[in-house]
Motif scaffolding. Sequence first.
Motif, PDB file in Angstrom:
ATOM      1  N   UNK A 202     144.295  -1.256 -35.125  1.00  0.00           N
ATOM      2  CA  UNK A 202     143.596  -1.200 -33.840  1.00  0.00           C
ATOM      3  C   UNK A 202     144.526  -0.837 -32.669  1.00  0.00           C
ATOM      4  N   UNK A 203     145.760  -1.333 -32.693  1.00  0.00           N
ATOM      5  CA  UNK A 203     146.718  -1.002 -31.637  1.00  0.00           C
ATOM      6  C   UNK A 203     147.106   0.479 -31.699  1.00  0.00           C
ATOM      7  N   UNK A 204     147.283   0.998 -32.901  1.00  0.00           N
ATOM      8  CA  UNK A 204     147.613   2.419 -33.071  1.00  0.00           C
ATOM      9  C   UNK A 204     146.470   3.281 -32.564  1.00  0.00           C
ATOM     10  N   UNK A 205     145.248   2.901 -32.912  1.00  0.00           N
ATOM     11  CA  UNK A 205     144.075   3.653 -32.444  1.00  0.00           C
ATOM     12  C   UNK A 205     144.029   3.689 -30.923  1.00  0.00           C
ATOM     13  N   UNK A 206     144.340   2.569 -30.294  1.00  0.00           N
ATOM     14  CA  UNK A 206     144.346   2.498 -28.831  1.00  0.00           C
ATOM     15  C   UNK A 206     145.419   3.418 -28.248  1.00  0.00           C
ATOM     16  N   UNK A 207     146.614   3.399 -28.840  1.00  0.00           N
ATOM     17  CA  UNK A 207     147.707   4.267 -28.378  1.00  0.00           C
ATOM     18  C   UNK A 207     147.331   5.747 -28.522  1.00  0.00           C
ATOM     19  N   UNK A 208     146.701   6.088 -29.638  1.00  0.00           N
ATOM     20  CA  UNK A 208     146.284   7.468 -29.866  1.00  0.00           C
ATOM     21  C   UNK A 208     145.241   7.886 -28.833  1.00  0.00           C
ATOM     22  N   UNK A 209     144.340   6.974 -28.524  1.00  0.00           N
ATOM     23  CA  UNK A 209     143.293   7.240 -27.534  1.00  0.00           C
ATOM     24  C   UNK A 209     143.927   7.445 -26.158  1.00  0.00           C
ATOM     25  N   UNK A 210     144.905   6.585 -25.820  1.00  0.00           N
ATOM     26  CA  UNK A 210     145.596   6.681 -24.538  1.00  0.00           C
ATOM     27  C   UNK A 210     146.328   8.022 -24.399  1.00  0.00           C
ATOM     28  N   UNK A 211     147.000   8.449 -25.463  1.00  0.00           N
ATOM     29  CA  UNK A 211     147.757   9.695 -25.388  1.00  0.00           C
ATOM     30  C   UNK A 211     146.836  10.917 -25.345  1.00  0.00           C
ATOM     31  N   UNK A 212     145.622  10.795 -25.875  1.00  0.00           N
ATOM     32  CA  UNK A 212     144.663  11.899 -25.828  1.00  0.00           C
ATOM     33  C   UNK A 212     144.100  12.047 -24.415  1.00  0.00           C
ATOM     34  N   UNK A 213     143.969  10.923 -23.725  1.00  0.00           N
ATOM     35  CA  UNK A 213     143.427  10.926 -22.365  1.00  0.00           C
ATOM     36  C   UNK A 213     144.489  11.329 -21.360  1.00  0.00           C
TER      37      UNK A 213
END
Length: 89
Positions: free
Chosen positions: A77-88
């Motif tokens: 879940x933390x990795x998914x959040x980081x990936x989402x942040x970097x996409x935004x």
Amino acid sequence: MSRQRPLEKILISEYVTVGELVRLTKMRYSTLKYYTEEGMLPFEQAEENLTRRYRREETLKRLERIKALKSAGLSVPEIKEKLKESAVG
């Protein structure tokens, strides 16, 4: 008869299959499938053909990032959040 594309062709292709990602990354098929199902690896899928296609360069970079974050001790879940942040951002 093998239906695999030669590695030389895969390395210059814009799109690859999950099986080709296995060959390129030496990661397990089940791991790549899990990352896909969790929304961590974007793909395209033609309606008439059920094969998922991944953008080779983008996906390899994303997998390197996932590996680095996992090595740093982050949970999925933390990795998914980081990936989402970097996409935004």
